[in-house]
Design an enzyme around this catalytic site. Structure first.
Site, PDB file in Angstrom:
ATOM      1  N   GLY A 508      -4.623 -13.253  10.407  1.00  0.00           N
ATOM      2  CA  GLY A 508      -3.917 -12.135  11.031  1.00  0.00           C
ATOM      3  C   GLY A 508      -2.528 -12.617  11.403  1.00  0.00           C
ATOM      4  N   GLY A 509      -1.539 -11.837  11.120  1.00  0.00           N
ATOM      5  CA  GLY A 509      -0.191 -12.243  11.454  1.00  0.00           C
ATOM      6  C   GLY A 509       0.450 -11.213  12.347  1.00  0.00           C
ATOM      7  N   GLY A 512      -0.055  -7.654  10.748  1.00  0.00           N
ATOM      8  CA  GLY A 512      -1.363  -7.077  10.508  1.00  0.00           C
ATOM      9  C   GLY A 512      -2.329  -8.091   9.927  1.00  0.00           C
ATOM     10  N   VAL A 514      -5.076  -9.776   7.245  1.00  0.00           N
ATOM     11  CA  VAL A 514      -5.114  -9.961   5.799  1.00  0.00           C
ATOM     12  C   VAL A 514      -6.556 -10.177   5.363  1.00  0.00           C
ATOM     13  CG1 VAL A 514      -4.230 -11.313   3.876  1.00  0.00           C
ATOM     14  CG2 VAL A 514      -2.865 -11.058   5.948  1.00  0.00           C
ATOM     15  N   LYS A 528      -3.132  -6.859   2.829  1.00  0.00           N
ATOM     16  CA  LYS A 528      -2.609  -6.872   4.196  1.00  0.00           C
ATOM     17  C   LYS A 528      -2.587  -5.447   4.742  1.00  0.00           C
ATOM     18  CE  LYS A 528       0.870  -9.266   6.628  1.00  0.00           C
ATOM     19  NZ  LYS A 528       0.956 -10.641   6.412  1.00  0.00           N
ATOM     20  N   ASP A 624      11.525 -14.469  10.222  1.00  0.00           N
ATOM     21  CA  ASP A 624      10.338 -15.051  10.852  1.00  0.00           C
ATOM     22  C   ASP A 624       9.826 -16.245  10.043  1.00  0.00           C
ATOM     23  OD1 ASP A 624       8.348 -15.355  12.710  1.00  0.00           O
ATOM     24  OD2 ASP A 624       7.032 -13.860  11.826  1.00  0.00           O
TER      25      ASP A 624
END
Ligand SMILES: *[C@@H]1O[C@H](CO)[C@@H](O)[C@H](O)[C@H]1NC(C)=O
Ligand SMILES: *[C@@H]1O[C@H](CO)[C@@H](O)[C@H](O)[C@H]1NC(C)=O
Ligand SMILES: *[C@@H]1O[C@H](CO)[C@@H](O)[C@H](O)[C@H]1NC(C)=O
Ligand SMILES: *[C@@H]1O[C@H](CO)[C@@H](O)[C@H](O)[C@H]1NC(C)=O
Ligand SMILES: *[C@@H]1O[C@H](CO)[C@@H](O)[C@H](O)[C@H]1NC(C)=O
Ligand SMILES: *[C@@H]1O[C@H](CO)[C@@H](O)[C@H](O)[C@H]1NC(C)=O
Ligand SMILES: *[C@@H]1O[C@H](CO)[C@@H](O)[C@H](O)[C@H]1NC(C)=O
Length: 833
Positions: A508-509, A512, A514, A528, A624
């Protein structure tokens, strides 16, 4: 009539300012309230110096209700949105400002007199001059209203900063006056339109330990800063003196308090607010974008705020508003609910029958999955779920039960119930039986049947229409397959099948979760599920097809997407090697990656980023860069992931950034200073990540809650070692010295060049690639100024979040560097010689 400027919003303020200018020109008394010069109606007092603050009557409501307060707000920044920093008569609004008056009273106090000539607020100090003529009230440059001697401006009798409301300005105090016993606390507004003291407050520990506490209803603590150790609060290390702020703590016989100032070299407008959300929040004004950005907040999780949502309401961190009524319940006070005051909670729609009511129908239980169970549970003996349910049913005041080996029941309003993503317990909520069937009693039956038939016919038509529409949409999709540059447009149902109902989560990033999926042809993909996308379908497709055209061996390839009603998903190539952070800092099970491979990884990432910044058609700043966003294929070829997404989730970018873990330390200083974000911000993050690839450890270690000391910060330490010429010390000890020292030094120097404070001193990614390839020599880097300071408080930027859109609207830099060009920054290289 008097209220018209208030509801006029922006216009009102502008005309107010005009009025103020007029006042200044015509009367020299406009910056003071004196015995014969009071303030009423639309008149305002402008702060001395640059006029940054304004004092006057205001109304916080949009709805035109006649509640007016005397307050201080910003006079120059934030003109479109009046940000009130102090309120005099918090609990006692006046209804007619034109007939009310802020004036010096006969005994030398500043008083607010309402339309019926009743004093509703007073400075109420006996320290004053004793007579009206002896004192004046002045609004000082920092937003501090003072009552002082009319002649000698150093003799101050009363100051508004000693009586804060919900806002803590630079120079202000939050503390305890040991002489008067007054608690100088920040108290939230009751709601976003009511400045009366609300339920949350930030105050210094009354017991005398040097820490800050956030209270619910002045009685229950739900957050603490940890004690002050002379440098930092142990649990809030970022609140120390750092390169932007100076925090100070005072404690003597008369008072103890905490104050702060902004370093003069940083022209920052900032404020801390005890927010109606129960969080202490720091906002900073960014002139470029004319917005307040959230800089920092505590407690980090909104749902950690005690009783934020009130009874029979559930807190959900992932959606806004965070509070929602439980099934079968409705807002107890809808009017305050929409003003972010959820403390009243929710009330039951259909009363419980209770077993002994003899009505035949028994109450039933509704299952809530993945919840953090509420406080105040009581254990009752029961061997099974059934017995547990029976135990709850047996007592009319029982509202819910849970069975996890043991049986717990709840009797009250289910305090602090929290919805979690994919773990937590199951709670069974007691509801009237009718909440489940929707059955109506007696008389409605015939009507019900008729309605039922109509509904059935309607449903049939809807189904037919849906089928037709679906066909048409399918056709539209197949046309799109070409238009989207090879991207496949998936149905949500396809993706659900491919991922076996999203059962295998890869990670999870910030954007959202994955999931692993398998396509019909057997290709493995990563799906994703984007969160927080508010874009319309058309815009989403445009952005996605842009991302789809960006293809490079060091970028994760986008294969397809799904845009189905509100759902937005992206389908990528699956990377079996996982993310770089696992490889670098994972458990012992992960094989150690040798130097040669590491250098190839570094070079690959640099090439991928250089392509993103400079070579592709629509240049993209990643915003990011961190090891979590670098994926590896089966052969350790690095692929930059998640590029372009910052743009997609533009609206919610601030939320995404604040919730991203591990972002700390990778953000360039310009994110803080509010200067434009260019591709050089990625260069900075790349530099920080480079240290981690070299050393095999996080730049700053996670600190235990107990630890008082500022943590270790690898780049600061590395700078010293580089200066001493001890290059080998920088290498990951797991490699046991097995590395090409020349490459190691080149990588380390590059890292320091990348993290220069001034973005124009940083190389572009294209230059970085050339340096790493050995085509350009790299000189000794100057020590970055912020490094030392960052080392003192590596999290000082951890809680920072960008203003929405600042990344997506950013302009790439360095796009003009072509292959043969001289490196832009002359100081970067020293002649090879
Ligand atoms: C003024 O202060 C006195 C005590 O110092 C207190 O009793 C009184 O209620 C205060 N009045 C107002 C209007 O706050
Ligand atoms: C205001 O009061 C001061 C003394 O209190 C006096 O000197 C001055 O003339 C007065 N101004 C006006 C306009 O009445
Ligand atoms: C003004 O007040 C300050 C503080 O009370 C005092 O130290 C100073 O001597 C006063 N100045 C004059 C000119 O009276
Ligand atoms: C302050 O001291 C009292 C009495 O010792 C104690 O009950 C209370 O929990 C303390 N408060 C905090 C915040 O530590
Ligand atoms: C807050 O505390 C006061 C007493 O200190 C109490 O009367 C009041 O009911 C409490 N409020 C809530 C919402 O529980
Ligand atoms: C400081 O910033 C404010 C607004 O952010 C601006 O109006 C002002 O000119 C700046 N002052 C300096 C000295 O840069
Ligand atoms: C129901 O539970 C409450 C709270 O424990 C208790 O006070 C009450 O006596 C119980 N009622 C019955 C009928 O058991």
């Amino acid at each position: 009539m008097a209220g018209s400027w208030i509801s006029g919003g922006r216009l009102g303020l502008v005309s107010l300012l005009k009025l103020a200018l007029l006042a200044v020109r015509t009367s020299s008394a406009a910056d003071l309230i004196t015995a014969n010069q009071s303030l009423s109606g639309e008149q305002i007092l402008v702060s001395s110096g640059a006029g940054d603050f304004v004092l006057g009557f205001f109304s916080p409501t949009r709805s035109g209700s006649r509640r007016f307060y005397v307050g201080i707000w910003y006079g120059k920044v934030s003109r479109s949105e009046k940000k009130v920093v102090w309120v005099a008569n918090r609990e006692a609004p006046v209804s007619d400002p034109a007939a009310s008056e802020l004036a010096i009273s006969g005994d030398g106090n500043l008083v607010l007199i309402d339309q019926s000539r009743t004093p509703v607020w007073s400075t109420n100090t006996s320290a004053g001059g004793g007579s009206a003529a002896a004192v004046v009230a002045e609004l000082l440059a920092g937003g501090n209203l003072v009552l002082r001697d009319a002649v000698n401006s150093s003799r101050i009798f009363w100051r508004s900063i000693d009586h804060p409301t919900d806002t803590w300005l630079p120079g202000g105090k939050v503390g305890l006056n040991k002489v008067t016993g007054e608690n100088q606390r920040l108290t939230s507004w009751r709601s976003s339109e009511d400045p009366a003291p609300g339920i949350f407050s930030l105050e210094i520990d009354r017991n005398g330990t040097s820490q800050y506490l956030i209270f619910w209803n002045r009685s229950r603590v739900y957050w603490s800063s940890g004690p002050w150790n002379g440098e930092i609060f142990s649990l809030v290390p970022e609140m120390t003196r750092n390169f932007v702020y100076d925090f100070k703590y005072f404690d003597d016989d008369t008072e103890n308090y905490f104050t702060y100032s902004v370093k003069p070299s940083f022209n920052l407008t900032t404020r801390f607010v005890m927010h109606v959300s129960g969080q202490i929040k720091q906002f900073t004004w960014v002139d470029n974008s004319q917005q307040w950005i959230l800089f920092w907040s505590q407690p980090r999780a909104q749902c950690d705020v005690h009783l934020l949502c009130g009874p029979f309401s559930v807190c959900n961190e992932r959606i806004a508003p965070h509070c929602g009524c439980l099934r079968g319940f409705e807002e107890a006070s809808p009017a305050s609910w929409i003003l972010d005051d959820h403390t009243a909670g929710c009330r039951r729609r259909t009363p419980l029958l209770c077993a002994d009511a003899g009505a035949g129908e028994e109450d039933e239980f509704y299952e809530m999955a993945n919840v953090e169970l509420p406080d105040d549970r009581r254990s009752v003996p029961a061997a099974s779920t059934g017995e547990c349910a029976a135990a709850c049913r047996g007592n009319c005041s029982c509202t819910a039960y849970a069975f996890d080996g043991g049986c717990s029941v709840w009797y009250g309003g289910l305090a602090n119930l929290r919805q979690l993503g994919d773990h937590g317990g199951r709670l069974f909520l007691r509801l009237a039986a009718s909440e489940f069937t929707g059955s109506k009693s007696g008389e409605g039956k015939i009507v019900g049947a008729a309605v039922g038939a109509a509904v059935a016919v309607g449903a049939l038509m809807v189904t037919l229409l849906a089928l037709l529409w679906r066909r048409r949409r399918r056709r539209r999709f197949s046309a799109l397959r070409v238009a989207d540059g090879g991207l496949v447009a998936f149905w949500y149902g396809d993706l659900r099948r491919m991922t076996k109902n999203f059962s295998e989560k890869l990670g999870g990033g910030g954007f959202g979760s994955v999931f692993l999926g398998t396509m019909a042809e057997g290709n493995v993909v990563a799906v994703k599920k984007l969160e927080g996308i508010r874009q319309g379908e058309k815009q989403f497709r445009t952005e996605v097809s842009t991302i789809g055209t960006i293809q490079h061996v060091n970028l994760v390839r986008l294969r397809g997407f799904c845009s189905d009603r509100s759902r937005r998903l992206l389908v990528y190539d699956y990377m079996p090697g996982g993310s770089l952070d696992h490889t670098l800092f994972g458990d012992q099970a992960a094989p150690t990656v040798g130097w040669k491979t590491r250098y190839q990884i570094i070079l690959g990432i640099a090439r991928g980023l250089a392509y993103l910044h400079e070579s592709c058609r629509d240049c993209i700043i990643h915003c990011d860069i961190k090891p979590e966003n670098i994926l590896l294929d089966g052969e350790f070829v690095p692929k930059v992931a998640d590029f372009g997404l910052a743009k997609l989730v533009r609206r919610d970018f601030s939320r995404v950034l604040t919730t991203m873990r591990g972002t700390r330390g990778y953000l360039a200083p310009e994110w803080i200073s509010g200067e434009p974000i260019t591709a050089k911000a990625d260069v900075y993050s790349f530099g920080m990540m480079l240290f981690e690839i070299i050393s095999g450890r996080r730049n700053s270690e996670e600190k235990g809650e107990e630890e008082n000391q500022a943590g270790f910060f690898f780049p600061s330490w590395a700078l010293r070692k580089l200066g001493e010429g001890d290059i080998a010390a920088l290498l990951d000890p797991k490699l046991k010295g097995d590395a090409n020292l020349e490459e190691l030094e080149r990588a380390a120097r590059t890292a320091f060049w990348c993290i220069q404070d001034d973005d124009s001193s940083r190389p572009s990614m294209t230059q970085v690639v050339k340096i790493l390839e050995g085509f350009v020599e790299v000189g000794m880097p100057p020590p970055p100024r912020s490094l030392r300071l960052l080392g003192e408080a590596p999290e000082s930027i951890a809680f920072f979040s960008s203003k929405p859109g600042s990344c997506s609207s950013a302009v790439p830099d360095g796009g003009g560097v072509s292959a043969g060009a001289q490196p832009k920054s002359a100081s970067l290289t020293t002649p090879a010689d």
